[in-house]
Design a protein around this motif. Structure first.
Motif, PDB file in Angstrom:
ATOM      1  N   HIS A 161      45.779  70.290  39.293  1.00 51.24           N
ATOM      2  CA  HIS A 161      45.046  71.574  40.196  1.00 51.24           C
ATOM      3  C   HIS A 161      44.027  72.267  39.392  1.00 51.24           C
ATOM      4  CE1 HIS A 161      45.476  74.402  43.310  1.00 51.24           C
ATOM      5  NE2 HIS A 161      46.698  74.013  43.699  1.00 51.24           N
ATOM      6  N   ALA A 162      43.298  71.534  38.573  1.00 49.58           N
ATOM      7  CA  ALA A 162      42.206  72.191  37.791  1.00 49.58           C
ATOM      8  C   ALA A 162      40.992  72.775  38.548  1.00 49.58           C
ATOM      9  CB  ALA A 162      41.899  71.149  36.930  1.00 49.58           C
ATOM     10  N   ILE A 163      40.755  73.885  38.224  1.00 48.93           N
ATOM     11  CA  ILE A 163      39.658  74.622  39.039  1.00 48.93           C
ATOM     12  C   ILE A 163      38.486  73.819  39.384  1.00 48.93           C
ATOM     13  CG2 ILE A 163      38.636  75.528  36.969  1.00 48.93           C
ATOM     14  CD1 ILE A 163      39.244  77.413  40.185  1.00 48.93           C
ATOM     15  N   HIS A 164      37.881  73.572  40.407  1.00 51.15           N
ATOM     16  CA  HIS A 164      36.826  72.949  41.205  1.00 51.15           C
ATOM     17  C   HIS A 164      37.077  71.054  40.820  1.00 51.15           C
ATOM     18  CE1 HIS A 164      35.281  76.790  41.830  1.00 51.15           C
ATOM     19  NE2 HIS A 164      34.988  76.942  40.563  1.00 51.15           N
ATOM     20  N   LYS A 165      38.113  70.857  40.285  1.00 53.99           N
ATOM     21  CA  LYS A 165      38.011  69.419  39.957  1.00 53.99           C
ATOM     22  C   LYS A 165      39.257  68.756  40.570  1.00 53.99           C
ATOM     23  CE  LYS A 165      34.536  69.056  37.553  1.00 53.99           C
ATOM     24  NZ  LYS A 165      33.128  68.699  38.176  1.00 53.99           N
ATOM     25  N   THR A 166      40.173  69.540  41.342  1.00 53.65           N
ATOM     26  CA  THR A 166      41.538  69.084  41.973  1.00 53.65           C
ATOM     27  C   THR A 166      41.366  67.822  42.571  1.00 53.65           C
ATOM     28  OG1 THR A 166      42.252  71.072  41.965  1.00 53.65           O
ATOM     29  CG2 THR A 166      43.414  69.732  43.350  1.00 53.65           C
ATOM     30  N   ALA A 167      40.168  67.752  43.533  1.00 57.60           N
ATOM     31  CA  ALA A 167      40.029  66.545  44.444  1.00 57.60           C
ATOM     32  C   ALA A 167      39.922  65.297  43.576  1.00 57.60           C
ATOM     33  CB  ALA A 167      39.078  66.643  45.346  1.00 57.60           C
ATOM     34  N   ARG A 168      38.912  65.299  42.575  1.00 59.11           N
ATOM     35  CA  ARG A 168      38.663  64.194  41.820  1.00 59.11           C
ATOM     36  C   ARG A 168      39.764  63.945  40.965  1.00 59.11           C
ATOM     37  NH1 ARG A 168      35.250  65.247  36.562  1.00 59.11           N
ATOM     38  NH2 ARG A 168      37.311  65.775  35.926  1.00 59.11           N
ATOM     39  N   ASN A 169      40.564  64.709  40.326  1.00 63.05           N
ATOM     40  CA  ASN A 169      41.561  64.598  39.191  1.00 63.05           C
ATOM     41  C   ASN A 169      42.788  63.789  40.069  1.00 63.05           C
ATOM     42  OD1 ASN A 169      39.955  65.478  37.518  1.00 63.05           O
ATOM     43  ND2 ASN A 169      41.167  67.058  37.026  1.00 63.05           N
ATOM     44  N   VAL A 170      43.192  64.246  41.451  1.00 59.07           N
ATOM     45  CA  VAL A 170      44.302  63.635  42.127  1.00 59.07           C
ATOM     46  C   VAL A 170      43.962  62.474  42.654  1.00 59.07           C
ATOM     47  CG1 VAL A 170      45.503  63.970  44.324  1.00 59.07           C
ATOM     48  CG2 VAL A 170      45.024  66.112  43.032  1.00 59.07           C
ATOM     49  N   TYR A 171      42.487  62.317  43.156  1.00 58.45           N
ATOM     50  CA  TYR A 171      41.764  60.905  43.597  1.00 58.45           C
ATOM     51  C   TYR A 171      41.953  60.014  42.413  1.00 58.45           C
ATOM     52  CZ  TYR A 171      38.955  57.663  45.750  1.00 58.45           C
ATOM     53  OH  TYR A 171      38.402  56.471  46.371  1.00 58.45           O
ATOM     54  N   MET A 172      41.609  60.381  41.233  1.00 62.18           N
ATOM     55  CA  MET A 172      41.829  59.345  40.334  1.00 62.18           C
ATOM     56  C   MET A 172      43.343  58.928  39.836  1.00 62.18           C
ATOM     57  SD  MET A 172      38.824  58.665  39.688  1.00 62.18           S
ATOM     58  CE  MET A 172      38.868  57.575  37.957  1.00 62.18           C
ATOM     59  N   GLY A 173      44.208  59.626  40.228  1.00 63.19           N
ATOM     60  CA  GLY A 173      45.691  59.079  40.096  1.00 63.19           C
ATOM     61  C   GLY A 173      46.598  60.108  39.701  1.00 63.19           C
ATOM     62  N   LEU A 174      46.198  61.430  39.491  1.00 63.73           N
ATOM     63  CA  LEU A 174      47.227  62.257  38.949  1.00 63.73           C
ATOM     64  C   LEU A 174      48.075  63.089  40.018  1.00 63.73           C
ATOM     65  CD1 LEU A 174      44.874  64.043  36.368  1.00 63.73           C
ATOM     66  CD2 LEU A 174      46.956  62.890  35.837  1.00 63.73           C
ATOM     67  N   ALA A 175      49.124  62.207  40.524  1.00 60.70           N
ATOM     68  CA  ALA A 175      50.057  62.739  41.577  1.00 60.70           C
ATOM     69  C   ALA A 175      51.294  61.738  41.370  1.00 60.70           C
ATOM     70  CB  ALA A 175      49.475  62.399  42.922  1.00 60.70           C
ATOM     71  N   GLY A 176      52.432  62.450  41.802  1.00 62.18           N
ATOM     72  CA  GLY A 176      53.819  61.935  41.547  1.00 62.18           C
ATOM     73  C   GLY A 176      54.741  62.720  42.486  1.00 62.18           C
ATOM     74  N   THR A 177      55.750  61.980  42.812  1.00 63.82           N
ATOM     75  CA  THR A 177      56.783  62.383  43.450  1.00 63.82           C
ATOM     76  C   THR A 177      57.916  63.010  42.621  1.00 63.82           C
ATOM     77  OG1 THR A 177      56.562  60.723  45.052  1.00 63.82           O
ATOM     78  CG2 THR A 177      58.412  61.827  45.309  1.00 63.82           C
ATOM     79  N   TYR A 178      58.750  64.197  43.111  1.00 65.90           N
ATOM     80  CA  TYR A 178      59.691  64.747  42.415  1.00 65.90           C
ATOM     81  C   TYR A 178      60.646  65.425  43.661  1.00 65.90           C
ATOM     82  CZ  TYR A 178      61.438  68.704  39.165  1.00 65.90           C
ATOM     83  OH  TYR A 178      62.057  69.445  38.531  1.00 65.90           O
ATOM     84  N   LEU A 179      61.746  64.997  43.465  1.00 67.42           N
ATOM     85  CA  LEU A 179      62.794  65.032  44.272  1.00 67.42           C
ATOM     86  C   LEU A 179      63.902  65.961  43.656  1.00 67.42           C
ATOM     87  CD1 LEU A 179      63.290  61.212  45.296  1.00 67.42           C
ATOM     88  CD2 LEU A 179      61.688  62.988  46.414  1.00 67.42           C
ATOM     89  N   VAL A 180      64.332  66.884  44.567  1.00 69.38           N
ATOM     90  CA  VAL A 180      65.462  67.748  44.365  1.00 69.38           C
ATOM     91  C   VAL A 180      66.733  67.295  45.215  1.00 69.38           C
ATOM     92  CG1 VAL A 180      66.466  70.063  43.668  1.00 69.38           C
ATOM     93  CG2 VAL A 180      64.059  69.479  43.287  1.00 69.38           C
ATOM     94  N   GLN A 181      67.738  67.022  44.829  1.00 64.72           N
ATOM     95  CA  GLN A 181      69.072  67.017  45.738  1.00 64.72           C
ATOM     96  C   GLN A 181      70.108  67.958  45.422  1.00 64.72           C
ATOM     97  OE1 GLN A 181      70.014  62.902  44.976  1.00 64.72           O
ATOM     98  NE2 GLN A 181      70.976  63.299  42.787  1.00 64.72           N
ATOM     99  N   ASP A 182      70.922  68.073  46.536  1.00 62.34           N
ATOM    100  CA  ASP A 182      72.157  69.126  46.226  1.00 62.34           C
ATOM    101  C   ASP A 182      73.353  68.420  46.900  1.00 62.34           C
ATOM    102  OD1 ASP A 182      71.899  69.567  49.018  1.00 62.34           O
ATOM    103  OD2 ASP A 182      71.300  71.659  49.005  1.00 62.34           O
ATOM    104  N   GLN A 183      74.453  69.040  46.552  1.00 65.64           N
ATOM    105  CA  GLN A 183      75.584  68.544  46.932  1.00 65.64           C
ATOM    106  C   GLN A 183      75.798  68.384  48.645  1.00 65.64           C
ATOM    107  OE1 GLN A 183      77.181  66.769  44.640  1.00 65.64           O
ATOM    108  NE2 GLN A 183      78.330  65.909  46.261  1.00 65.64           N
ATOM    109  N   GLU A 184      75.331  69.633  49.185  1.00 63.19           N
ATOM    110  CA  GLU A 184      75.624  69.626  50.686  1.00 63.19           C
ATOM    111  C   GLU A 184      74.995  68.526  51.294  1.00 63.19           C
ATOM    112  OE1 GLU A 184      73.809  72.671  53.981  1.00 63.19           O
ATOM    113  OE2 GLU A 184      73.768  73.163  52.022  1.00 63.19           O
TER     114      GLU A 184
END
Ligand code: C2O
Ligand code: CU
Ligand code: CU
Length: 500
Positions: A161-184
C-alpha cells in the motif's frame, strides 16, 4: 490476416496522429490477439494453491509469522523467467490461516525488494499503526511487526500500500491470501480442507523475455492479456465429482470480471468480502471488482467424469478484452468421490443495519478532473479528513460515479458496511452481506451504511483500481480523534531483526 497488438496499435496511432486505429478511450475495447505477451495455451498448466505459512512460534494467545519481501525469478510462463517482487519470493505470497480471536504478529522484512513498502491486511480491523497506512513506510533494510486481532471469520488479503506506488508493487507480486476461520463456520457442513480453495485472480502483461510490463496507460489503468489464478496462467484444476468451496478474490489492478460457468449451471454464493451471508444465493453470473471477495460453491456432482467446465469471464464494460480474457480457468472432473458436505439453507445471519439509525449522510463524488482521479474534487492530503464520525456512529455514504467511461470499486478501511441501494434499486442478491469494497459501476450512485469502529483513529478510503488510488483517488477519515504521528507509533526498525 495479421492482427496487431494493442501496443503496436498504440504506437501506430501515435505516429499517424489518427484515432481511427484507436478505440475511443474508456469505452469497451476489444483487441484481436494479445497485448504482446508470449502466448500460453489456456488450460494446459496445472492449478495450484499457495502454501500455507507456518508460524515461527506460538504462545497461548498469539501466532508469530515472518515474511520476507524480495525480488525473485519465477517461472510463470512456460520456460521463461519472470522477475517478481514477492512475499517470501513467491506470488501470490504464502497463505496465512488463522483462527478467530487468536492474535497474529507478522514480521514483514523489507530485504531486497528495492522499494519502500507498507503492508495492508485488507479486511482486518487493525489499529491505524498496523493498517498499512500509505505513508507509514518500511524502507529497504528495515522490518516491521504488524499485529492483527482476527476479530471475525472471512477471506482477507495482504498487499502492498506504499503511497503512489501501490499499483506497481501489487502488480509486481506483493499480494497474498489471509484466511480467518471460526468454530461457528467450521460447524457448518460446507466443504472443508482440500475442498475449500482460494482463487486469487489477476491479469498481467509480459514482454517477450517473460518480464512483467507495467504499463498504466497514462495513469488510467493497467490491464493484461494473460489471466492468472494463484499465479498460474489459465490453470486446469482436476476435481472430484462433489462440491467445492471457492474463495474468489479479484487481485487485479484495473480489471473487473463477470464470472459464469460454461455449463450454464449457477454459482452458489455463500459469502462476501467479510464472510458468510445469511443464506446461499444461486446466480448464473456475478460481477467482481478489484479487491472484492466472493465465496461460492460449485457442485461438480452433476458432471460425469471427464467433463470439462470453464470458469468464464463475461467481460464487464470498460475492460480491455483480448482473445483469452474471456476465460479464467478450467475444472476437469477426474474422479468420483462421496461428498459428506452440504449447503445449509442458513449460513450466518447478516443483521441489516437500520437506515433510521444513521446519524448523518455524506456524499463522495469519484471523478476524473484535469488528468487526475479525485474525490469531491480533491487529491490525497494526509492533513485533511473527509469524514469524522464518532466511534459507534452509523453513517450513510452516498457514492457517485457520474461517468459512463469507467467504474470504481470503492474500499473503506477499518469497517464492514452494507449496500443499501444502487441507483435507488436493491443490490444484487449476492451483494447482500458485509462488505468493504463496493462496485460503483458506470453512471451509478450507491448508498452504503456502516457503524464506525471498532477502533478510533485515522483510516484511508479509496478506489481499488490501484492506478486510480495512486493518482490520487484516495482520502482519509478519522473515527473520534485522528491518530497523532501515525507513522511513528510503531515505526519500522533497522535490520537485522531480533528473534520474534
Ligand atoms: Cu486493499 Cu487500502 O486496500
Ligand atoms: Cu483495506
Ligand atoms: Cu477508480
Amino acid at each position: 490476416m495479421t492482427s496487431i497488438s494493442r501496443r503496436q496499435a498504440l504506437k501506430l496511432g501515435a505516429l499517424a496522429g489518427s484515432s481511427l486505429l484507436l478505440p475511443i478511450a474508456f469505452q469497451s475495447r476489444s483487441y484481436a490477439g494479445t497485448a504482446g505477451s508470449p502466448s500460453v495455451t489456456p488450460f494446459t498448466l496445472p492449478f495450484r494453491v499457495p502454501p500455507v505459512l507456518n508460524p515461527v512460534r506460538s504462545d497461548s494467545t498469539t501466532d508469530y509469522y515472518e515474511i520476507t519481501m524480495k525480488k525473485a525469478l519465477v517461472e510463470i510462463l512456460p520456460k521463461l523467467k519472470t522477475e517478481v517482487w514477492a512475499y517470501n519470493g513467491i506470488t501470490p505470497g504464502p497463505t496465512i490461516k488463522q483462527n478467530k480471536d487468536r492474535r497474529s504478529v507478522v514480521r514483514f522484512i523489507n530485504n531486497s525488494v528495492g522499494t519502500p513498502t507498507s503492508v495492508h491486511l485488507h479486511g482486518m480491523a487493525s489499529l491505524p499503526q498496523y493498517d498499512g497506512y500509505a505513508e507509514d513506510l518500511t524502507n529497504p533494510g528495515q522490518y516491521k511487526d504488524y499485529i492483527y486481532p482476527n476479530n471475525r471469520a472471512a477471506t482477507l488479503w495482504y498487499h502492498d500500500h506504499a503511497i503512489h506506488k501501490t499499483a506497481r508493487n501489487v502488480y509486481m507480486g506483493l499480494a497474498g491470501t489471509y484466511l480467518v476461520q471460526d468454530q461457528e463456520e467450521l460447524n457448518l457442513p460446507l466443504p472443508k480442507g482440500d475442498y475449500d480453495v482460494p482463487l486469487l485472480i489477476q491479469d498481467k502483461q509480459f514482454g517477450s523475455k517473460g518480464n512483467l510490463i507495467f504499463d498504466d496507460q497514462g495513469q488510467k489503468s493497467q490491464m493484461g492479456d494473460i489471466i492468472l489464478v494463484n499465479g498460474v496462467p489459465w490453470p486446469k484444476m482436476q476435481v472430484a465429482n462433489r462440491k467445492y468451496r471457492f474463495r474468489i478474490l479479484n487481485g487485479s489492478i484495473s480489471r473487473s470480471y463477470q464470472l459464469a460457468l460454461s455449463t450454464g449451471e449457477p454459482l452458489i454464493v455463500i459469502g462476501t468480502d467479510a464472510g458468510l451471508i445469511s443464506a446461499p444465493v444461486p446466480t448464473s453470473s456475478m460481477r467482481i471488482g478489484m479487491a472484492e471477495r466472493y465465496e461460492v460453491i460449485i457442485d461438480f456432482s452433476k458432471y460425469a467424469v471427464g467433463t470439462k467446465i470453464v470458469l468464464r469471464n463475461l467481460q464487464p464494460p470498460n475492460n480491455d478484452n483480448y482473445d483469452n480474457t474471456e476465460k479464467i480457468m478450467q475444472f476437469e472432473v477426474v474422479r468420483t468421490e462421496s461428498d459428506p458436505s452440504s449447503i445449509p439453507s442458513t449460513l450466518r445471519y447478516v443483521q441489516p443495519i437500520d437506515e433510521a439509525s444513521a446519524v448523518r449522510t455524506r456524499e463522495f463524488r469519484y471523478e476524473r478532473s484535469n488528468g487526475l482521479w479525485v474525490i469531491n474534487g480533491k487529491i490525497w492530503d494526509n492533513q485533511r479528513f473527509d469524514a469524522s464520525p464518532q466511534l459507534g456512529d452509523v453513517e450513510i455514504w452516498k457514492i457517485y460515479n457520474n461517468a459512463g467511461g469507467w467504474f470504481h470499486p470503492i474500499h473503506m478501511h477499518l469497517l464492514d458496511m452494507q449496500l443499501l441501494d444502487r441507483n435507488g434499486k436493491p443490490p444484487f442478491a449476492y451483494e447482500k452481506g458485509w462488505k468493504d469494497v463496493f462496485y460503483v459501476g458506470e453512471n451509478e450512485t450507491l448508498r452504503v451504511i456502516g457503524r464506525f469502529g471498532p477502533n478510533s483513529g485515522t483510516y484511508m478510503s479509496h478506489c481499488h483500481n490501484t492506478v486510480h488510488e495512486d493518482h490520487d483517488m484516495m482520502n482519509q477519515f478519522k473515527v473520534g480523534e485522528a491518530t497523532v504521528n501515525l507513522a511513528s507509533l510503531a515505526p519500522a526498525q533497522s535490520l537485522p531483526a531480533p528473534p520474534l
